[in-house]
Design a protein around this motif. Structure first.
Motif, short mmCIF file in Angstrom:
data_model
loop_
_atom_site.label_atom_id
_atom_site.label_comp_id
_atom_site.label_asym_id
_atom_site.label_seq_id
_atom_site.Cartn_x
_atom_site.Cartn_y
_atom_site.Cartn_z
N SER A 1 -2.14 4.89 -14.19
CA SER A 1 -2.83 5.27 -12.96
C SER A 1 -4.01 4.37 -12.65
O SER A 1 -4.26 4.02 -11.50
N GLY A 2 -4.74 3.94 -13.70
CA GLY A 2 -5.88 3.06 -13.47
C GLY A 2 -5.45 1.71 -12.93
O GLY A 2 -6.10 1.15 -12.03
N SER B 1 3.58 10.30 -7.04
CA SER B 1 4.79 10.81 -7.70
C SER B 1 4.48 11.49 -9.02
O SER B 1 5.24 12.34 -9.48
N GLY B 2 3.39 11.12 -9.65
CA GLY B 2 3.03 11.69 -10.93
C GLY B 2 3.79 11.12 -12.10
O GLY B 2 3.60 11.53 -13.24
N GLU B 3 4.67 10.15 -11.85
CA GLU B 3 5.48 9.56 -12.92
C GLU B 3 4.79 8.37 -13.60
O GLU B 3 5.32 7.84 -14.55
N ILE C 1 0.84 -1.20 0.00
CA ILE C 1 0.00 0.00 0.00
C ILE C 1 0.87 1.25 0.00
O ILE C 1 0.63 2.20 -0.75
N ALA C 2 1.92 1.25 0.82
CA ALA C 2 2.83 2.40 0.86
C ALA C 2 3.53 2.60 -0.48
O ALA C 2 3.66 3.74 -0.97
N THR C 3 3.98 1.51 -1.09
CA THR C 3 4.66 1.59 -2.39
C THR C 3 3.73 2.15 -3.46
O THR C 3 4.09 3.04 -4.24
#
Length: 421
Positions: A395-396, A388-390, A379-381
Motif C-alpha cells: 500500500s505504501g 481492492s484491498g488485495e 491514476i485510475a489503475t
C-alpha cells in the motif's frame, strides 16, 4: 528531558564519535521529523554564512582511504560504488570497526525496500530493463523512470543520445549489476541482498568528491565520497552552501535559521522522477520539476524527420515544465508542418519563413495530452489497486506511485494552460 526531535541514543553515540574524528558540528544536530525520518536541525539560531558542518578529509571515506591490500584485489576501472559497497560487505572486521557507530545510523534494508523502485516487486517496477523478467506487464512507474510506456513503442530511428534524466531505472540497474559482477569475481560468496544494500547506501549518501586540480572522471559517479554526519542532511531547493577545498568539506548556512528549524542541502537540480528513482523520495514542490516527451514525439515522426533532427542536434530531451515546453520541443514541432528547407533555415537562424506559432503550439498540446491521458489511466489503475484491498502489503508503494502520477497530471494540465496562452 530530551527534546521532541531527539533521534535516540544511537545517534548521540555516533555524534560523539563524529566529533572525535574532527568533524565540526556548529549549532546543528541530527533530528527525527515525524513522518519523514531523520534530518538535520538547528539547535540554536544560526546566521547566514555561518559554517555549520565541517568534515575533514581524514574523516571521509574515499577510495584512497580504503586499505591498499583490499583495493588491489579489484581490476583497474572498478567503479567507486563497487569498491565502497564491497568494502562494507567484505572488509576486514578490524577496518570496519571504526565505522560501527556510523553504520548503526544508516537506514535499515526495509527502508530501502519500501521506498526504492529498484527493490520493488516486478509487478510494480516493470520497465524496459534487460533485468526485468516481467516486461509484458502494465508499467506503473513513470516513463522517465521505467523507460517504458503502455501503448507507446520505442521509436528512436536507430539514433542514440544522452538521457541523464530518462530511462533511470534501467541505467541504475545496470550500474548495480555491473558492480555486482565485478565484486563476485573477487568474492564469489557475496550475498546479493547484503551487497545491494551497501551499494544503495553508497548511491544515496555519497557526495561529489574531486581533489582541486584533478580532472573529473568520465562517469561522475566515480567522483564520490562518503561523509559521516553530513549525510543527515535532507534535500531541498533551498539548501546550504557546500564547498570542498581539498582539506575540508564545508557546509555554510545560506540564510538565517531559527532554533528548531530543519536545515537542508541540495542533491542537485533534479526533477522528481530522478529523486524518486535514485533516493526513494520526491518533493511536493520542486523548482526543477520536468517531464520528457521524447517517446511521444518520436512516434509522430518518420525516418527522414528522425534523421534531420539528429543531424541538426535537436534529437531528444524534449522537456516539459509547468510553464510549457522547451525550445527543443518547439523546434521538433516545427518540423511537422514546415518544408525541410524552411525548417533548416529556421534552425540555423537564417530565416523565420514558414514558422507558425499557432501550429507549433497546437502540435505540442497534442503531445502533452497524450502524456495527460497516460497519467489518467495510471491514476485510475492505482486507485483501483488501492481500493481492492488485495495489495495491502504494497500500500505504501502504491500511495507513492499514485501521488507521483497525480503530480504528473497536474504538471501536464498546467503546461496545457501555459501553452494555450
Amino acid at each position: 528531558m530530551q527534546p521532541d526531535w531527539w533521534p535516540g541514543e544511537v545517534h548521540d553515540q555516533f555524534t560523539e564519535w563524529a566529533a572525535s574524528q574532527g568533524i565540526v558540528m556548529n549549532g546543528v544536530a541530527p533530528a527525527r521529523f515525524p513522518g519523514r525520518g531523520l534530518g538535520m536541525i538547528a539547535t540554536r539560531n544560526i546566521m547566514k554564512d555561518e559554517k555549520i558542518v565541517i568534515v575533514p578529509l581524514d574523516a571521509m571515506v574515499t577510495s584512497q582511504c580504503l586499505p591498499e591490500a583490499f583495493r588491489r584485489k579489484f581490476p583497474e576501472g572498478t567503479s567507486t560504488h563497487a569498491l565502497y559497497a564491497a568494502f562494507f560487505t567484505h572488509g576486514d572486521p578490524e577496518d570496519l570497526e571504526k565505522y560501527e557507530l556510523w553504520r548503526k545510523t544508516w537506514p535499515h534494508p526495509q527502508d530501502f525496500e519500501d521506498s526504492m523502485p529498484i527493490l520493488w516487486p516486478q509487478a510494480l517496477r516493470a520497465s524496459n530493463s534487460k533485468y526485468d523478467s516481467h516486461s509484458t506487464q502494465s508499467v506503473l512507474l513513470p516513463p522517465s523512470i521505467s523507460g517504458s510506456w503502455d501503448g507507446i513503442p520505442k521509436n528512436r530511428g536507430g539514433h542514440e543520445y544522452d538521457t541523464f534524466h530518462q530511462n533511470l531505472l534501467p541505467q541504475q540497474e545496470k550500474r548495480l549489476h555491473d558492480a555486482w559482477s565485478t565484486v563476485v569475481s573477487v568474492f564469489p560468496d557475496t550475498d546479493w541482498d547484503t551487497f545491494a544494500y551497501h551499494w544503495l547506501i553508497v548511491n544515496t549518501r555519497s557526495f561529489f568528491y574531486l581533489m582541486p586540480g584533478d580532472e573529473a572522471p568520465e562517469d561522475r559517479n566515480d567522483a564520490m565520497a562518503l561523509l559521516p554526519f553530513a549525510d543527515y542532511f535532507n534535500h531541498s531547493d533551498v539548501a546550504c552552501n557546500v564547498n570542498f577545498d581539498g582539506a575540508n568539506y564545508v557546509f555554510r548556512a545560506t540564510k538565517n535559521y531559527e532554533q528548531g528549524e530543519e536545515i537542508y542541502m541540495s542533491y542537485g537540480a533534479h526533477p522528481n522522477d530522478f529523486l524518486f528513482a535514485e533516493y526513494g523520495f520526491f518533493l511536493d514542490d520542486n523548482e526543477y520539476e520536468s517531464l520528457y516527451l521524447d517517446d511521444i514525439i518520436f512516434q509522430d515522426f518518420d525516418a527522414s524527420q528522425h534523421e534531420e533532427l539528429d543531424l541538426q542536434q535537436y534529437y531528444g530531451n524534449y522537456q516539459l515544465t509547468a510553464t510549457g515546453a522547451c525550445f527543443r520541443t518547439e523546434i521538433a514541432a516545427c518540423i511537422k508542418y514546415m518544408t525541410r528547407r524552411d525548417w533548416r533555415n529556421y534552425v540555423l537562424g537564417h530565416s523565420m519563413k514558414g514558422v507558425d506559432d499557432n501550429k507549433t503550439q497546437a502540435t505540442i498540446q497534442e503531445w502533452i495530452k497524450i502524456y495527460a491521458k497516460e497519467a489518467d489511466r495510471k491514476i485510475a489503475t492505482l486507485e483501483a489497486m488501492k481500493s481492492s484491498g488485495e495489495n495491502q502489503i504494497h500500500s505504501g508503494k502504491i500511495d507513492m506511485l499514485l501521488k507521483r502520477w497525480k503530480q504528473i497530471k497536474h504538471l501536464c494540465d498546467e503546461a496545457l494552460k501555459a501553452d494555450s496562452c
